[in-house]
Design an enzyme around this catalytic site. Structure first.
Site, short mmCIF file in Angstrom:
data_model
loop_
_atom_site.label_atom_id
_atom_site.label_comp_id
_atom_site.label_asym_id
_atom_site.label_seq_id
_atom_site.Cartn_x
_atom_site.Cartn_y
_atom_site.Cartn_z
N TYR A 1 3.25 10.47 -0.33
CA TYR A 1 3.58 9.15 0.71
C TYR A 1 5.20 9.53 -0.74
O TYR A 1 6.84 9.09 0.63
CB TYR A 1 4.09 8.09 0.22
N ASP B 1 0.55 -1.65 0.02
CA ASP B 1 0.03 0.02 -0.28
C ASP B 1 1.20 1.02 0.02
O ASP B 1 2.28 1.47 0.75
CB ASP B 1 -1.02 0.18 1.05
N LYS C 1 -2.44 6.07 -4.24
CA LYS C 1 -4.05 6.88 -3.93
C LYS C 1 -3.78 8.10 -4.52
O LYS C 1 -2.65 8.60 -4.80
CB LYS C 1 -4.10 7.06 -2.77
N HIS D 1 -7.92 9.91 -1.79
CA HIS D 1 -7.52 9.68 -0.80
C HIS D 1 -8.30 9.67 -0.05
O HIS D 1 -8.24 9.79 1.55
CB HIS D 1 -5.41 10.06 -1.03
P1 NAP Z 1 1.13 1.44 11.57
O1 NAP Z 1 0.73 -0.02 10.59
O2 NAP Z 1 -0.52 1.13 12.75
O3 NAP Z 1 1.71 1.31 12.67
C1 NAP Z 1 3.11 1.16 12.36
C2 NAP Z 1 3.67 1.33 13.47
O4 NAP Z 1 4.33 0.40 14.35
C3 NAP Z 1 5.67 2.40 13.00
O5 NAP Z 1 6.05 2.91 14.55
C4 NAP Z 1 6.42 0.86 13.19
O6 NAP Z 1 7.82 0.97 13.79
C5 NAP Z 1 5.20 0.36 14.51
N1 NAP Z 1 5.51 -1.60 14.44
C6 NAP Z 1 5.68 -2.04 13.60
N2 NAP Z 1 5.23 -3.21 13.23
C7 NAP Z 1 5.28 -3.31 14.86
C8 NAP Z 1 5.70 -4.61 15.95
N3 NAP Z 1 5.37 -6.09 15.41
N4 NAP Z 1 5.89 -4.72 17.52
C9 NAP Z 1 5.80 -3.32 17.50
N5 NAP Z 1 5.65 -1.74 16.37
C10 NAP Z 1 5.83 -2.70 15.75
O7 NAP Z 1 1.30 2.83 11.24
P2 NAP Z 1 0.60 3.32 9.98
O8 NAP Z 1 1.71 3.50 9.49
O9 NAP Z 1 -0.27 4.35 10.07
O10 NAP Z 1 -0.51 2.86 8.96
C11 NAP Z 1 -0.55 1.31 8.45
C12 NAP Z 1 -0.43 2.16 6.89
O11 NAP Z 1 -1.95 1.97 5.97
C13 NAP Z 1 0.46 3.27 6.65
O12 NAP Z 1 1.77 2.74 6.53
C14 NAP Z 1 -0.01 3.85 4.45
O13 NAP Z 1 -0.02 2.81 4.02
C15 NAP Z 1 -1.21 3.58 5.32
N6 NAP Z 1 -1.68 4.58 5.27
C16 NAP Z 1 -3.65 5.06 4.52
C17 NAP Z 1 -3.68 6.41 4.98
C18 NAP Z 1 -4.49 6.89 4.17
O14 NAP Z 1 -5.07 8.32 4.07
N7 NAP Z 1 -5.39 5.95 3.43
C19 NAP Z 1 -3.29 6.45 6.22
C20 NAP Z 1 -2.15 6.64 7.01
C21 NAP Z 1 -1.39 5.16 6.85
P3 NAP Z 1 8.95 0.30 12.36
O15 NAP Z 1 8.25 0.37 11.64
O16 NAP Z 1 9.95 0.91 12.98
O17 NAP Z 1 8.77 -1.55 12.95
#
Ligand code: NAP
Length: 334
Positions: free
Chosen positions: A56, A51, A85, A118
């Protein structure tokens, strides 16, 4: 049937989407070499759903990683489900396809599997991601959601605010046309509420329903009503911030409780000899939510993929449901 398909959901347009996706949004300071490396590790580990988004600013690195993995025979293009997106500055019908083509140029791929709107918000077109006036106020545009989705006319007009010459004579092509043109296999939306989804679904002449709605979703904001609505319309809900996101990222609130430190989630994890992250991801899979997990750390990339070999009990699911407090990690900026 390939193992990727077994772990997939079938979308309302007949395409398959892997239930677990690899998130790639990271703080701006993260080097592109880290992004490329992480995506390669993720593909090696078994993720087939990646994704990203135009906003980004990492699609060159992701494209490079995918193409390397195709070149060395690890995967074929058809094994990968890639999402991008459309950013709000491309919301005008005549710019929607342009936004996708810019992503494809960066990726050096000929199509994406999923192109999402998005945000249900349009911004003044131009080079600025968040166009602001002299008072620092965001300059919105006035495109309605339905014309962003579908606009059948094929005529040419100059694009105000765009300096790129090639965009000066561009045909009007909105989301549905991107699918017709084969540039996106499927089309969907992100950050839409029920009312906004209804606007698209009730649009006269709708040809393609959105296949999914990608929204913030985790035990503190479980979106149960929206999930029920999406299921009733055969729209898949994809959850982001399923691990509580990263306070180091732009637009993420800094002082919210840390999801993965939640004592209830930790107790359930201990009972299953799993980590809280695995429980948070498994929770979504068992309620039929396609879930994204971002990590650029090899150990966690692997850990987050180990969620298909255990099951939460109905009581665990109910207990996690009880953690909901409609609390968002993301600032409501747009
Ligand atoms: P997330 O996946 O909830 O969390 C990412 C964070 O958690 C990072 O700091 C990562 O650190 C840490 N992490 C990952 N695995 C872990 C584990 N097993 N134990 C402890 N910590 C862990 O947050 P997100 O990146 O905001 O959301 C996921 C994805 O959704 C995004 O990357 C993006 O592709 C998408 N997204 C879409 C939108 C939208 O508007 N459509 C908005 C936000 C996000 P490390 O990398 O240091 O491991």
């Amino acid at each position: 049937m390939s193992s990727t398909r077994l772990l997939s959901v079938i979308l309302n347009d007949g395409h398959f989407m892997p239930m677990l996706g690899f998130g790639t949004s990271a703080p701006r300071k993260v080097a592109m070499s880290n992004v490329e490396e992480a995506v390669q590790v993720a593909i090696d580990v078994g993720y087939r759903h990646i994704d990203s988004a135009y906003s980004y600013l990492n699609e060159e690195a992701i494209g490079q990683a995918i193409r390397k993995k195709i070149a060395n025979g690890t995967v074929k293009r058809t094994d990968i489900f890639y999402t991008t997106k459309m950013w709000g500055t491309f919301s005008r019908p005549e710019l929607v396809q342009r936004g996708l083509e810019l992503s494809l140029q960066k990726l050096q791929l000929s199509y994406v599997n999923l192109y999402l709107v998005h945000y249900p918000v349009s911004l003044q077109p131009g080079e600025e991601f968040i166009p602001m006036d002299s008072q620092g106020k965001i300059i919105f545009d006035t495109v309605d959601l339905c014309s962003m989705w579908e606009r059948a006319d094929m005529y040419y007009l100059p694009l105000a605010g765009y300096t790129d010459d090639s965009s000066q004579h561009y045909p009007l092509q909105a989301m549905e046309k991107c699918k017709d043109a084969g540039l996106a296999r499927s089309i969907g939306v992100s950050n839409f509420n029920r009312r906004q989804l209804e606007m698209i679904l009730n649009k006269p002449g709708l040809r393609y329903k959105p296949v999914c709605n990608q929204v913030e979703c985790h035990p503190y904001l479980n979106q149960s009503k929206l999930l029920e609505y999406c299921k009733s319309k055969d729209i898949v809900m994809t959850g982001y911030a399923a691990l509580g996101s990263d306070p180091g990222k732009e637009w993420v609130k800094k002082d919210n409780p840390v999801l993965l430190e939640d004592p209830v989630l930790n107790a359930i994890a201990e009972k299953h000899r799993r980590t809280p992250a695995q429980v948070a991801l498994r929770y979504q899979l068992q309620r039929g939510v396609v879930v994204l997990a971002k990590s650029f750390t090899e150990k966690r990339i692997k850990e987050n993929f180990q969620v298909f070999d255990f099951q939460l009990t109905p009581e665990d699911m109910k207990t996690i449901d009880g953690l909901n407090k409609d609390m968002s990690y993301f600032e409501n900026i747009l």
